[in-house]
Design an enzyme around this catalytic site. Structure first.
Site, PDB file in Angstrom:
ATOM      1  N   GLN A 121      -0.697   0.162   0.092  1.00 52.26           N
ATOM      2  CA  GLN A 121      -1.510   0.241  -0.382  1.00 52.26           C
ATOM      3  C   GLN A 121      -1.471   2.363   0.523  1.00 52.26           C
ATOM      4  O   GLN A 121      -1.970   3.087   0.453  1.00 52.26           O
ATOM      5  CB  GLN A 121      -2.595  -0.154  -0.927  1.00 52.26           C
ATOM      6  CG  GLN A 121      -3.623  -0.257   0.830  1.00 52.26           C
ATOM      7  CD  GLN A 121      -4.858  -0.822   0.046  1.00 52.26           C
ATOM      8  OE1 GLN A 121      -4.890  -1.988   0.627  1.00 52.26           O
ATOM      9  NE2 GLN A 121      -5.926  -0.011   0.547  1.00 52.26           N
ATOM     10  N   CYS A 173      -7.248  -1.328  -2.321  1.00 50.10           N
ATOM     11  CA  CYS A 173      -6.281  -2.587  -2.428  1.00 50.10           C
ATOM     12  C   CYS A 173      -7.341  -3.590  -3.672  1.00 50.10           C
ATOM     13  O   CYS A 173      -6.323  -4.036  -4.276  1.00 50.10           O
ATOM     14  CB  CYS A 173      -7.411  -3.341  -1.101  1.00 50.10           C
ATOM     15  SG  CYS A 173      -9.261  -3.664  -1.282  1.00 50.10           S
TER      16      CYS A 173
END
Ligand SMILES: *[C@@H]1O[C@H](CO)[C@@H](O)[C@H](O)[C@H]1NC(C)=O
Ligand SMILES: *[C@@H]1O[C@H](CO)[C@@H](O)[C@H](O)[C@H]1NC(C)=O
Ligand SMILES: *[C@@H]1O[C@H](CO)[C@@H](O)[C@H](O)[C@H]1NC(C)=O
Ligand SMILES: *[C@@H]1O[C@H](CO)[C@@H](O)[C@H](O)[C@H]1NC(C)=O
Length: 617
Positions: free
Chosen positions: A67, A76
């Site tokens: 990410q 997340c």
């Protein structure tokens, strides 16, 4: 990783190292409590060990991401939820081709009850995917920016396409959509195990103590008592080892972190708060009768699109090549820099081609798909990187074959690194054989090392940070790159080629495909091929002008028309052709697909050449 973080922090003169967990990428929405749709599950007898990456030898897990690339983003919650949904689609489809990678980008741009790169909540993400259609990553590639720092919820950010002529990017006329049927929350060891075992991975909030940051393997057990839920992950299984019960967890920090991107944590004592706040969702069945969204005029002409249809960066300069349609200006002839590295015997020297099966398709060999996921080289802006896509796809598929699909998550190799390091060319086109030279010399990192950004590097030579990177917060504001918070990762896995060579003609191609797996081939990408929507394509051309690179993953025989055909993979998104793939006639009228192919044998070991070449890096 801990050391590098610390060094970076020192260099920047920060008093304490900022870590992703500190930035609370997971935030419970205060504005909104989602309605919970709940199906009652009856308790089933549970096995002691159960992980979705190996259920009776079948791997039901999809791609593992980072990410934090190309710059930090506290997404997340969007990754945990979209990964869990993608996995559940794969479970529902019995792991048959194609893998669907649900787009976390759409969630961070469009789930307005959450804060994009500044944090959000998996349950809220599931609610968003229940109330709205969601697309796959070939429609909306991850850009690590949400509605909070630069990428708003414009229709073009839900699905996009860009052309080589530099004209503004646009929304495809039609694209596949997916969604959530039911969703809800789940807490506690017993209920979580039932949910995971019966229906698939779930998204859970966790605390991130320092020692989890520096985790490298084993069963994690935090002793600090941290219950501050700042991060979100997806739990994909459970087990017992040496008498210790654990959860099997997928993180979104790249495959270079932990156990190939995963970690295990003790189970049953709510360590790091992992049993206190989880969310589940079931996918809508959008595949039995594929759901296509037809783009409306309102969506196409939405003024919000104007900020995101920019497509100037890779406008072709060369007037001759400009005339090539649908092209990535793939250099016509394969010229291996180091010469071919042929194995002792070629597949076609050892096999009797006439005795091969009539159908051989790596998307389905005895019920298993060995092909990596579909990609789109043309977003977020146009990039003529077909030469990097066709080749890395074919080699990634061969690693999946080598590993018998028993790798923790499917292998995808990194086309952006090939562009960054000018392995065969750049976004203006290139020579595919350079990719296999690179694989032979240095090894190629997987897709979680660099995000595909469809841009050339802004410096003459790639540095370690352009090959594999990680970044820490805070999320950069709109207009800021955030690159000062990124560093090079050096402990990434390298995917090598032990041999590589040219292949041409139907017999060689068949033998090579059957014995070793997918190959990369040149093709003349005509207007007709661009407009292809399915079926066995054929087009006559006197002199096919090879201007595009694809991968061939199999061949077959169509009984109805008595036609032999190739099965090809393109890199133009799943809205093109047959889920991004195509079939084309064998032997003739096939745009030169049999003229100029290359293949590489996968290896985890560097060739002897590496010692010679690394000194020049
Ligand atoms: C789900 O969340 C609601 C609201 O936070 C809470 O009251 C409820 O106990 C939760 N249910 C479960 C099964 O965790
Ligand atoms: C379990 O025990 C074996 C043998 O002693 C050891 O190799 C392994 O690392 C242990 N596993 C864990 C998770 O501690
Ligand atoms: C999703 O897309 C389908 C196909 O275009 C459409 O019928 C449906 O109404 C859409 N659903 C939502 C929630 O937007
Ligand atoms: C497919 O199954 C057949 C029959 O069980 C077996 O002989 C063959 O080796 C299998 N092929 C592959 C590629 O696994």
């Amino acid at each position: 990783m801990k050391t590098s973080l610390f060094v970076v922090a020192l260099l920047l003169g920060l008093s304490t190292a900022l870590r992703p967990g500190d930035l609370a990428c997971r935030k419970k929405s205060t504005r909104h409590i989602p309605t919970v749709h709940k199906t009652h599950l009856t308790a089933a007898p549970l096995p002691a060990n159960f992980v979705w990456n190996n259920v009776n030898g079948v791997n039901y897990l999809t791609n593992l991401r980072n990410q934090h690339i190309p710059q930090y983003c506290g997404s997340c919650w969007a990754h945990a939820s979209t990964s869990a949904l993608s996995d559940r689609i794969k479970i529902a489809r019995k792991a048959q081709w194609p893998d669907v990678n649900i787009s976390p980008q759409v969630v961070i741009s469009c789930s307005l009850n959450d804060d994009g790169c500044h944090g959000g909540d998996g349950l809220s993400a599931f609610e968003f995917m229940h109330n709205n259609n969601i697309t796959d990553e070939t429609c909306s590639i991850y850009q690590a920016r949400g509605h909070d720092n630069g990428i708003e919820c414009a229709p073009i950010n839900v699905c996009k396409n860009c052309k080589p002529d530099g004209t503004p990017c646009f929304i495809p006329e039609e694209y596949r959509v997916f969604g959530v049927e039911e969703y809800g929350n789940v807490t506690g060891e017993a209920a979580m195990m039932q949910e995971i075992y019966q229906r698939g991975p779930i998204a859970c909030a966790i605390a991130v103590p320092d020692s989890l940051e520096s985790y490298t393997g084993g069963i994690y057990f935090d002793q600090s008592g941290d219950q501050n839920l700042v991060h979100e992950i997806s739990v994909v299984g459970f087990g017992v080892e040496n008498g210790t019960k654990y959860w099997h967890v997928r993180n979104s920090w790249g495959t270079h972190w932990g156990e190939s991107g995963f970690f295990r944590v003790v189970r049953g004592v709510n360590n790091i708060g992992i049993e206190s706040d989880c969310a589940w969702a079931t996918p809508k069945d959008t595949w039995t009768n594929p759901q296509w969204h037809k783009t409306t005029d309102e969506e196409q002409s939405d003024p919000r699109n104007n900020k995101y249809n920019f497509n100037e960066a890779n406008k072709p300069q060369d007037s001759f090549l400009d005339k090539q349609r649908g092209t990535c200006k793939r250099v016509p002839k394969n010229q291996f820099k180091l010469g071919q590295k042929r194995p002792e015997q070629m597949a076609w020297e050892t096999l009797d081609v006439s005795a091969l099966p009539a159908n051989w398709d790596w998307r389905n060999i005895n019920g298993t798909s060995y092909v990596s996921w579909s990609r789109n080289q043309h977003i977020p802006i146009y990039c003529g990187s077909c030469w990097a896509h066709g080749t890395t796809s074919a080699l990634a598929d061969r690693f999946n074959i080598l590993l018998k699909d028993h790798n923790p998550t499917p292998v995808g190799l990194n086309p952006q690194v090939m562009v960054n390091c000018l392995a065969g060319g750049d976004c203006g086109g290139g020579d595919p054989s350079g990719v296999y030279d690179y694989a032979y010399q240095y090894g190629i990192p997987d897709s979680s090392c660099e995000q595909y950004v469809a841009r050339d590097l802004d410096k003459p030579q790639c540095q370690p940070i352009d090959i594999c990177r990680d970044c820490r917060g805070p999320p950069p504001a709109e207009g800021q790159s955030g690159i000062e918070n990124c560093w090079a990762v050096t402990n990434y896995k390298r995917y090598y080629a032990s041999n590589y060579y040219s292949v041409s003609g139907a017999d060689q191609m068949k033998a090579e495909l059957y014995k070793n797996g997918p190959i990369a081939c040149g093709i003349d990408a005509t207007d007709g091929l661009e407009a292809y929507m399915g079926g066995i394509y054929s087009e006559y051309s006197d002199y096919p002008m090879i201007n595009h690179e694809i991968s061939v993953v199999g061949y077959g025989f169509d009984e109805a028309t008595q036609t032999e055909y190739w099965v090809g993979r393109n890199s133009w998104g799943t809205y093109w052709g047959e889920n991004g793939f195509f079939r084309i006639k064998m032997h003739s009228d096939n745009l030169g697909i049999e003229n100029d192919c290359i293949a590489a044998l996968p290896s985890f070991k560097p060739s002897q050449a590496e010692t010679v070449f690394t000194q020049y890096m």
